[in-house]
Design a protein around this motif. Structure first.
Motif, short mmCIF file in Angstrom:
data_model
loop_
_atom_site.label_atom_id
_atom_site.label_comp_id
_atom_site.label_asym_id
_atom_site.label_seq_id
_atom_site.Cartn_x
_atom_site.Cartn_y
_atom_site.Cartn_z
N SER A 13 0.81 -1.22 0.00
CA SER A 13 0.00 0.00 0.00
C SER A 13 0.84 1.27 0.00
N LYS A 14 2.08 1.16 0.46
CA LYS A 14 2.97 2.34 0.49
C LYS A 14 4.34 1.94 -0.05
N LEU A 15 4.93 2.86 -0.80
CA LEU A 15 6.24 2.64 -1.39
C LEU A 15 7.15 3.81 -1.00
N VAL A 16 8.31 3.47 -0.50
CA VAL A 16 9.29 4.47 -0.08
C VAL A 16 10.53 4.33 -0.97
N ILE A 17 10.95 5.43 -1.59
CA ILE A 17 12.14 5.43 -2.44
C ILE A 17 13.17 6.35 -1.80
N THR A 18 14.32 5.78 -1.48
CA THR A 18 15.31 6.54 -0.71
C THR A 18 16.14 7.49 -1.55
N ASN A 19 16.20 7.26 -2.86
CA ASN A 19 17.08 8.08 -3.71
C ASN A 19 16.41 8.43 -5.03
N PHE A 20 15.19 8.95 -4.95
CA PHE A 20 14.47 9.29 -6.17
C PHE A 20 15.23 10.38 -6.93
N PRO A 21 15.35 10.28 -8.28
CA PRO A 21 16.09 11.28 -9.07
C PRO A 21 15.57 12.69 -8.84
N SER A 22 16.48 13.61 -8.74
CA SER A 22 16.22 15.05 -8.56
C SER A 22 15.62 15.38 -7.21
N SER A 23 15.54 14.40 -6.32
CA SER A 23 15.00 14.65 -4.99
C SER A 23 16.12 14.60 -3.97
N SER A 24 16.10 15.53 -3.05
CA SER A 24 17.11 15.55 -2.00
C SER A 24 16.69 14.80 -0.76
N SER A 25 15.49 14.24 -0.78
CA SER A 25 14.99 13.53 0.39
C SER A 25 14.27 12.27 -0.05
N THR A 26 13.95 11.43 0.92
CA THR A 26 13.21 10.21 0.65
C THR A 26 11.79 10.54 0.20
N VAL A 27 11.29 9.79 -0.78
CA VAL A 27 9.95 10.03 -1.33
C VAL A 27 9.02 8.92 -0.86
N GLY A 64 -3.64 -5.45 0.77
CA GLY A 64 -2.79 -5.53 1.95
C GLY A 64 -2.33 -4.17 2.43
N ASN A 65 -1.47 -4.18 3.44
CA ASN A 65 -1.04 -2.93 4.07
C ASN A 65 0.48 -2.87 4.20
N PHE A 66 1.18 -3.59 3.34
CA PHE A 66 2.64 -3.61 3.43
C PHE A 66 3.25 -2.29 2.97
N GLU A 67 4.38 -1.97 3.57
CA GLU A 67 5.18 -0.82 3.16
C GLU A 67 6.54 -1.34 2.69
N LEU A 68 6.88 -1.02 1.44
CA LEU A 68 8.13 -1.48 0.84
C LEU A 68 9.06 -0.29 0.65
N THR A 69 10.29 -0.44 1.10
CA THR A 69 11.32 0.59 0.90
C THR A 69 12.34 0.07 -0.11
N ILE A 70 12.61 0.89 -1.12
CA ILE A 70 13.55 0.51 -2.17
C ILE A 70 14.53 1.65 -2.44
N SER A 71 15.63 1.32 -3.10
CA SER A 71 16.51 2.32 -3.68
C SER A 71 16.64 2.02 -5.17
N LEU A 72 16.89 3.05 -5.94
CA LEU A 72 17.01 2.90 -7.39
C LEU A 72 18.46 2.63 -7.76
N ASP A 73 18.65 1.74 -8.72
CA ASP A 73 20.00 1.38 -9.15
C ASP A 73 20.29 1.93 -10.54
N GLU A 74 20.00 1.16 -11.56
CA GLU A 74 20.38 1.51 -12.93
C GLU A 74 19.15 1.85 -13.76
N LEU A 89 15.75 -3.95 -3.04
CA LEU A 89 14.69 -4.01 -2.04
C LEU A 89 15.33 -3.94 -0.66
N LEU A 90 14.97 -2.91 0.12
CA LEU A 90 15.65 -2.66 1.39
C LEU A 90 14.87 -3.17 2.59
N HIS A 91 13.58 -2.84 2.68
CA HIS A 91 12.77 -3.21 3.83
C HIS A 91 11.35 -3.55 3.38
N LEU A 92 10.74 -4.48 4.08
CA LEU A 92 9.33 -4.80 3.88
C LEU A 92 8.69 -4.92 5.24
#
Length: 284
Positions: A13-27, A64-74, A89-92
């Protein structure tokens, strides 16, 4: 979380991206429900008497109600609608669980390798259409199209993509990662999406990929889930169709879909095979 089964397609239900392009903070993005895909009535020679087919009933459980945290690679793709990135994939986490278990580096059996497709500026609404197309073809996810784990958006100020309603949004689709390009001369894919009334006008070489871990001849270098058997052929398929942002649901018969299929993709692949080069539709 005690089950070792793969997550359902609507579990996140929620997605967290730690290094979204052009963003200085987690999205932080929230899952959105796609609008029902509207059918198109046409004047083709061979059409269905009752119009575009109805959507097949969903077999998914409640969301469901899962929250997934990811970082972008290539970045592995840059098309008409958006850019595609591989992810780590960092955290679930399942906030609804009493144990609040945090799975570090979640992978199999919970999730395969994932990619995200990020809408380009002025293409947010195209990505919304693609989300509706994937929802319409739930029964063919993991069969002939990639599994889609959701459409996620967040409204932000100063950076993002403007949609038709004037808001500024980051809009993405979360997919399983699939394989590389099919070899020139490969047999034309079966017309399974046509059985659901779907016409893909952007059917070209770059949008036909191997299924993940298709066979020992084309092994994936990343974790993946097995293909699901085709409900029409009772076997698995070796390909996946991607980039469905321009797809639409029509009132065509299978015969009409076949004519369009051969007229476009058939001619293109035949030309490529005879020339030995990759061609785009506008080059032949």
């Amino acid at each position: 979380m005690t089950s070792l089964a793969p997550l359902e397609l609507n579990a996140i239900s929620k997605l967290v991206i730690t290094n979204f392009p052009s963003s200085s903070s987690t999205v932080h993005l929230t899952r959105r429900n796609p609008a029902p895909l509207k059918g198109c009535y046409t004047i083709q020679p061979s059409i269905l008497p009752n119009g575009p087919p109805e959507r097949l009933a969903s077999t998914l459980p409640p969301p469901g109600n899962f929250e997934l945290t990811i970082s972008l690679d290539e970045m592995i793709g840059d098309g008409r609608c958006g850019k595609v990135y591989t992810t780590s994939l960092l955290h679930l986490v399942d906030p609804s669980s009493s144990s609040l278990a945090d799975i570090i580096n979640p992978g199999l059996p919970y999730l395969p390798s994932l990619v995200i497709k990020v809408a380009d500026q002025d293409r947010v609404d195209d990505l919304a259409n693609e989300a509706s197309v994937y929802d319409e073809m739930e029964s063919l996810q993991g069969v002939v199209i990639p599994r889609c784990y959701g459409w996620f958006e967040v409204e932000v100020a100063g950076r993002a993509m403007r949609s038709n309603d004037g808001s500024l949004k980051i809009s993405i689709l979360l997919f399983e990662r699939v394989g590389g390009h099919l070899p020139v001369g490969e047999t034309l894919p079966d017309r399974d999406i046509s059985r659901l009334g779907i016409h893909q006008p952007d059917m070209r070489y770059s949008n036909l990929l191997f299924a993940p871990n298709d066979s020992t001849d084309h092994p994936s270098s990343f974790p993946s889930l097995p293909s699901k058997p085709c409900p029409y052929h009772q076997r698995t398929h070796s390909y996946r169709i991607i980039d469905l942002d321009r797809a639409r649901k029509t009132d065509w018969t299978l015969k009409q879909h076949y004519y369009e299929h051969v007229r476009t993709l058939g001619r293109l692949l035949e030309s490529m095979e005879s020339m030995g080069n990759v061609l785009e539709p506008w080059e032949y």
